[in-house]
Each structure stands twice: as C-alpha cells, then as structure tokens.
Design an enzyme around this catalytic site. Structure first.
Site, PDB file in Angstrom:
ATOM      1  N   ASP A  40      -3.266   4.374 -14.590  1.00 57.54           N
ATOM      2  CA  ASP A  40      -2.024   4.795 -13.938  1.00 57.54           C
ATOM      3  C   ASP A  40      -1.979   6.316 -13.928  1.00 57.54           C
ATOM      4  O   ASP A  40      -2.468   6.963 -14.855  1.00 57.54           O
ATOM      5  CB  ASP A  40      -0.801   4.244 -14.673  1.00 57.54           C
ATOM      6  CG  ASP A  40       0.444   4.194 -13.791  1.00 57.54           C
ATOM      7  OD1 ASP A  40       0.872   3.078 -13.436  1.00 57.54           O
ATOM      8  OD2 ASP A  40       0.976   5.269 -13.450  1.00 57.54           O
ATOM      9  N   ASN A  93      -3.734  -2.422  -7.997  1.00 51.93           N
ATOM     10  CA  ASN A  93      -2.305  -2.535  -7.746  1.00 51.93           C
ATOM     11  C   ASN A  93      -1.613  -1.205  -7.469  1.00 51.93           C
ATOM     12  O   ASN A  93      -0.493  -1.184  -6.961  1.00 51.93           O
ATOM     13  CB  ASN A  93      -1.660  -3.220  -8.969  1.00 51.93           C
ATOM     14  CG  ASN A  93      -0.163  -3.131  -8.970  1.00 51.93           C
ATOM     15  OD1 ASN A  93       0.507  -3.796  -8.191  1.00 51.93           O
ATOM     16  ND2 ASN A  93       0.385  -2.314  -9.862  1.00 51.93           N
ATOM     17  N   TYR A 159       3.836   2.771   5.381  1.00 51.60           N
ATOM     18  CA  TYR A 159       3.661   1.679   4.422  1.00 51.60           C
ATOM     19  C   TYR A 159       3.126   0.432   5.116  1.00 51.60           C
ATOM     20  O   TYR A 159       2.213  -0.233   4.617  1.00 51.60           O
ATOM     21  CB  TYR A 159       4.999   1.380   3.750  1.00 51.60           C
ATOM     22  CG  TYR A 159       4.910   0.366   2.636  1.00 51.60           C
ATOM     23  CD1 TYR A 159       4.264   0.667   1.443  1.00 51.60           C
ATOM     24  CD2 TYR A 159       5.490  -0.897   2.769  1.00 51.60           C
ATOM     25  CE1 TYR A 159       4.187  -0.256   0.419  1.00 51.60           C
ATOM     26  CE2 TYR A 159       5.418  -1.824   1.747  1.00 51.60           C
ATOM     27  CZ  TYR A 159       4.767  -1.513   0.573  1.00 51.60           C
ATOM     28  OH  TYR A 159       4.693  -2.425  -0.438  1.00 51.60           O
ATOM     29  N   LYS A 163      -0.511  -1.490   4.407  1.00 52.27           N
ATOM     30  CA  LYS A 163      -0.637  -2.865   3.922  1.00 52.27           C
ATOM     31  C   LYS A 163      -1.373  -3.759   4.911  1.00 52.27           C
ATOM     32  O   LYS A 163      -2.084  -4.690   4.505  1.00 52.27           O
ATOM     33  CB  LYS A 163       0.748  -3.426   3.573  1.00 52.27           C
ATOM     34  CG  LYS A 163       1.401  -2.710   2.402  1.00 52.27           C
ATOM     35  CD  LYS A 163       0.484  -2.672   1.166  1.00 52.27           C
ATOM     36  CE  LYS A 163       1.098  -1.953  -0.014  1.00 52.27           C
ATOM     37  NZ  LYS A 163       0.217  -1.957  -1.204  1.00 52.27           N
ATOM     38  N   THR A 194      11.734  -4.328  -9.437  1.00 51.10           N
ATOM     39  CA  THR A 194      10.998  -3.240 -10.072  1.00 51.10           C
ATOM     40  C   THR A 194      11.766  -1.932  -9.899  1.00 51.10           C
ATOM     41  O   THR A 194      12.648  -1.832  -9.035  1.00 51.10           O
ATOM     42  CB  THR A 194       9.606  -3.066  -9.436  1.00 51.10           C
ATOM     43  OG1 THR A 194       9.779  -2.701  -8.056  1.00 51.10           O
ATOM     44  CG2 THR A 194       8.790  -4.342  -9.528  1.00 51.10           C
TER      45      THR A 194
END
Length: 255
Positions: A40, A93, A159, A163, A194
């Site tokens: 991360d 991810n 975005y 994707k 989240t």
C-alpha cells in the site's frame, strides 16, 4: 488464525491492503493459512493491517509501495520472493476513484492519475507476479475491476475507462498466463462500505441512503463480502475459472 485453511502454507500478495476491500481480503487470506505480503502507498495504514493479522496469529509483511511506479513494484515483488521463496496468489486491488468531474472540465493530470494507478498499476503488478509464478507452473491472480466496467455515471469518465480496461486486460492476461498454469480473473464490486465510498458520497450515511434506494439488495456491501469472492476466485475451488469477471453488486447492474 483459524479457518478452512484453503491457503495453508501459501504466499499471497495483496495491494491496496491498507483499508477497505484490500484489508478485508488480506485478513481473510491470513485467516485461512496464508502468509500475506501487504502492499500500500499508505505506510501507516498497511502497518495497521499487518498488526491486525499478527494479533490474530497470522503471518504478514508490509511494504510501502506506489503501484504506478515500475521500480517500486518490481522491488516489492522481488522482496516478497526473497523473503518467502515464491508467490502463489495475488490480489491486485490498489486503485482510486478520482474526483467527480465532467470530461470537458477534466484536467489531463487527473485523467492520467486515475489511469496510472488503476490500470498501469495492475499491469505492473500482474506482470511481476506472473514472472515470479511461471517457473512453478501454477498460481492465481485476481484483479480489481468494478461495476463501472459495465455501467457509468456523469463525472466518472476516467474511472469508467480504467475499469473497462481492467476487464479487457484480465482477459488477455488470462489467455497468456494459463499456458504457464496461472489463472487470472477479476472481481467487480458494486457499492461497498469503505472510507473511499463515504468520501465520494460526502458521508457514510449518504452512501448508505443512496444504495438503500438504488440497489435491489437495499444496502452497501461489507468489505468482507467482496473479500470472500476474491478468496474463492484465488482458491483451488475456482480451478476451472479463467478470465472471468465476477460481479458482486447486490443486483445493481440488473436495473
């Protein structure tokens, strides 16, 4: 950690492991016996994930990595292989949503930032992971897509494009990787509870209200629900699943 131990003695790489789906998946892999390498860009956050896994008796190592940097990704994957001797599975991810902005007003730098993290980041990680896996003729990789790989909304051109790209990239990776016994698939979540979703909608309450009204299941997903799909795709239980994008959206894309 206790559980079904589907990943007993396996080494799993999880990027974007500092929060949300990535943290839930990392904890899930560790609970089922894996040694988990946590990547991360947020160093303190990924250390928190590591600490959570270790408190529960699991094994983890943490790396502060910008996945859009080729050198950083290569160094991290090499470090994982040096530490554990191999990589068995990976969940790519890491990514961002980006600011809501119409195309005519979108700064080029904002477009590039989203594409660099969401698409180039997955490419760099998958390439390095496949290189590490192919000598053993086995492995499993799961990439993070989204329902925005099939739907869209105003202000989400960057975005949405990223994707859609992940779904196409996953198919090509799958065809190439299966020759070396490596399965590549993707998971496409809908709305998930989240911090990223809360920030996008203005608050957690606003996000919950939106999905209660617009999603057939009437709520946001819990990160752990998406993580269960990821661990299944990565496991031997999905041994005949290749190049698939598993939509996990509570029925959102049925409307």
């Amino acid at each position: 950690m206790s559980g079904q131990a589907r990943f007993s003695d396996k080494v799993v790489v999880v990027s974007g492991a500092g929060a949300g789906i990535g943290r839930a998946a990392a904890v899930g892999f560790a609970r089922e016996g894996a040694a988990v390498a946590l990547l991360d860009i947020n160093g303190p956050a990924v250390q928190e994930t590591k600490a959570e896994i270790e408190r529960a008796g699991g094994r983890a190592s943490a790396f502060s990595v910008d996945v859009s940097s080729e050198a950083a990704v290569e160094a991290a994957i090499n470090a994982v292989v040096k530490q554990y001797g191999r990589i068995d599975c990976a969940f790519n991810n890491a990514g961002i949503r980006g600011a809501r902005v119409d195309i005519v007003d979108m700064p080029t730098d904002e477009w590039r930032r989203v594409m660099d993290l969401n698409v180039t980041g997955v490419f760099l990680a998958a390439r390095a992971e496949m290189r590490a896996m192919r000598s053993r003729k086995c492995g499993s990789i799961v990439n993070i897509a989204s329902i925005f790989g099939s739907v869209t909304a105003p202000g989400a051109a960057h975005y949405t494009a990223s994707k859609h790209a992940i779904i196409g990239l996953t198919k090509t990776l799958a065809l190439e990787a299966i020759r070396d016994g490596i399965r590549v698939n993707a998971v496409a979540p809908g709305g998930v509870d989240t911090p990223l979703m809360a920030a996008l909608e203005g608050s957690r309450e606003a996000a919950e209200a939106r999905y209660k009204a617009s999603c057939p299941i009437g709520r946001l997903a819990r990160p752990e629900e998406i993580a269960e799909s990821v661990t299944w795709l990565a496991s031997d239980a999905a041994s005949f699943v290749v190049g698939h994008t598993l939509v996990v959206d509570g029925g959102y894309t049925l409307l």
